[in-house]
Design an enzyme around this catalytic site. Sequence first.
Site, PDB file in Angstrom:
ATOM      1  N   ASP A 186      26.289 -20.484 -56.105  1.00 32.42           N
ATOM      2  CA  ASP A 186      25.295 -20.687 -55.060  1.00 32.42           C
ATOM      3  C   ASP A 186      25.458 -21.286 -53.825  1.00 32.42           C
ATOM      4  O   ASP A 186      24.740 -21.483 -53.009  1.00 32.42           O
ATOM      5  CB  ASP A 186      23.905 -21.332 -55.812  1.00 32.42           C
ATOM      6  CG  ASP A 186      22.877 -20.209 -56.623  1.00 32.42           C
ATOM      7  OD1 ASP A 186      23.244 -19.024 -56.524  1.00 32.42           O
ATOM      8  OD2 ASP A 186      22.401 -20.898 -57.523  1.00 32.42           O
ATOM      9  N   ARG A 219      23.566 -26.722 -59.534  1.00 25.88           N
ATOM     10  CA  ARG A 219      23.962 -26.797 -58.388  1.00 25.88           C
ATOM     11  C   ARG A 219      24.254 -28.313 -57.901  1.00 25.88           C
ATOM     12  O   ARG A 219      24.634 -28.741 -56.879  1.00 25.88           O
ATOM     13  CB  ARG A 219      22.840 -26.221 -57.413  1.00 25.88           C
ATOM     14  CG  ARG A 219      22.630 -24.813 -57.580  1.00 25.88           C
ATOM     15  CD  ARG A 219      21.928 -24.191 -56.251  1.00 25.88           C
ATOM     16  NE  ARG A 219      22.495 -24.239 -55.278  1.00 25.88           N
ATOM     17  CZ  ARG A 219      22.248 -23.820 -54.145  1.00 25.88           C
ATOM     18  NH1 ARG A 219      20.802 -23.326 -53.902  1.00 25.88           N
ATOM     19  NH2 ARG A 219      22.706 -23.845 -52.634  1.00 25.88           N
ATOM     20  N   ARG A 261      11.101 -27.548 -55.959  1.00 27.44           N
ATOM     21  CA  ARG A 261      12.421 -28.205 -55.641  1.00 27.44           C
ATOM     22  C   ARG A 261      12.281 -29.339 -55.254  1.00 27.44           C
ATOM     23  O   ARG A 261      12.689 -30.210 -55.849  1.00 27.44           O
ATOM     24  CB  ARG A 261      13.262 -27.241 -54.870  1.00 27.44           C
ATOM     25  CG  ARG A 261      13.678 -25.740 -55.298  1.00 27.44           C
ATOM     26  CD  ARG A 261      14.382 -25.713 -56.636  1.00 27.44           C
ATOM     27  NE  ARG A 261      14.754 -24.527 -57.314  1.00 27.44           N
ATOM     28  CZ  ARG A 261      15.553 -23.761 -57.206  1.00 27.44           C
ATOM     29  NH1 ARG A 261      16.520 -24.146 -56.206  1.00 27.44           N
ATOM     30  NH2 ARG A 261      16.137 -22.400 -57.499  1.00 27.44           N
ATOM     31  N   HIS A 272      11.286 -21.971 -52.127  1.00 24.93           N
ATOM     32  CA  HIS A 272      11.644 -23.071 -51.340  1.00 24.93           C
ATOM     33  C   HIS A 272      10.828 -22.842 -49.989  1.00 24.93           C
ATOM     34  O   HIS A 272      10.571 -21.443 -49.750  1.00 24.93           O
ATOM     35  CB  HIS A 272      13.254 -22.707 -50.660  1.00 24.93           C
ATOM     36  CG  HIS A 272      14.381 -23.150 -51.549  1.00 24.93           C
ATOM     37  ND1 HIS A 272      15.319 -22.667 -52.173  1.00 24.93           N
ATOM     38  CD2 HIS A 272      14.500 -24.509 -52.063  1.00 24.93           C
ATOM     39  CE1 HIS A 272      16.296 -23.422 -52.865  1.00 24.93           C
ATOM     40  NE2 HIS A 272      15.612 -24.644 -52.731  1.00 24.93           N
ATOM     41  N   CYS A 275      18.707 -18.806 -46.114  1.00 23.06           N
ATOM     42  CA  CYS A 275      19.474 -19.620 -47.044  1.00 23.06           C
ATOM     43  C   CYS A 275      21.179 -19.659 -46.882  1.00 23.06           C
ATOM     44  O   CYS A 275      21.552 -20.524 -47.237  1.00 23.06           O
ATOM     45  CB  CYS A 275      19.127 -18.607 -48.381  1.00 23.06           C
ATOM     46  SG  CYS A 275      17.676 -18.506 -48.948  1.00 23.06           S
TER      47      CYS A 275
END
Length: 302
Positions: free
Chosen positions: A85, A110, A155, A184, A289
């Site tokens: 990611d 992550r 998140r 997000h 992103c």
Amino acid sequence: MSTPETITAPAPVPEPVAARTAQNRRYLMCRPEHFTVSYTINPWMEPAKPTDTAKAVAQWQKLYDLYLHLGHDVELIEPLADYPDMVYTANGGFVIGGRAYVPKFRFTERAGEAPAFADWFRASGYDTVEPKEVNEGEGDFLLVGDVILAGTGFRSTGDSHREVGEVFDREVISLNLVDPRFYHLDTALTVLDPVQGEQDGGPERANIAYLPGAFDDASRAILEERFPDAILVSDEDGSVFGLNSASDGYNVIISPRAVGFEAQLRERGYNPITVDLSELLLGGGGIKCCTLELRAAEEEQA
Ligand code: ARG
């Protein structure tokens, strides 16, 4: 009535289209050399679906090349093999005025990306601030004028909103995300022009676009009040990650599937340019992103 046939109705006066100017940007990107979907931390990720890393790289390359073509500067961070990611560099930090606020990822999958981004910021001369609170960088923090819009619900935590406000000494507007597909802030809201300025038609306030359904009622009310001229994007365009876009104040890079949003942008005097990142959408990410803005210290800015 005796209206003579020679008199025709006046042509409708077109709405004044705002004069937009592209601003130079500096971005951080990460080539998706190790991109795949091997775990699920958002509803888009299905490890059973095959991914094509070469296709991801080729699509990403088009975005990279376009930024250079538009005159932007793009820095690269080395991709790490264990972090598929990492291509989504928006989550790698939040940078204003040469200071970088480091992320603290919500999921262990992550977590190892954070020290890599912190090292990159330090090596590149940024005033690098380690976080105490869980936050996913520019995925959830967006700068509009002097204000930071901050997302929470999936998140980044509310505590990180306080922390980011302290780190940058700025007002933070907290917004609650309620739809797991838009986990997000940068999947539900895009900043079209961070500078509030005078335009031909008067003072310009329409500098963001968002998907109303991604927010709770209270947050929607805040957005309506603070950004009365915002572009409201349809569910259709939102669901294809239309809002996960990157703007330089004139050129707005968007998904080719967001056709309604493309028309809305044109009406407002922006120049939408489409780039297809369908492969990276398998990981739940899009154009924004893959793009982290690096805002230099004032004296370094051109
Ligand atoms: N698979 C990544 C995750 O779920 C995608 C991150 C997308 N990044 C973003 N800024 N929205 O964390």
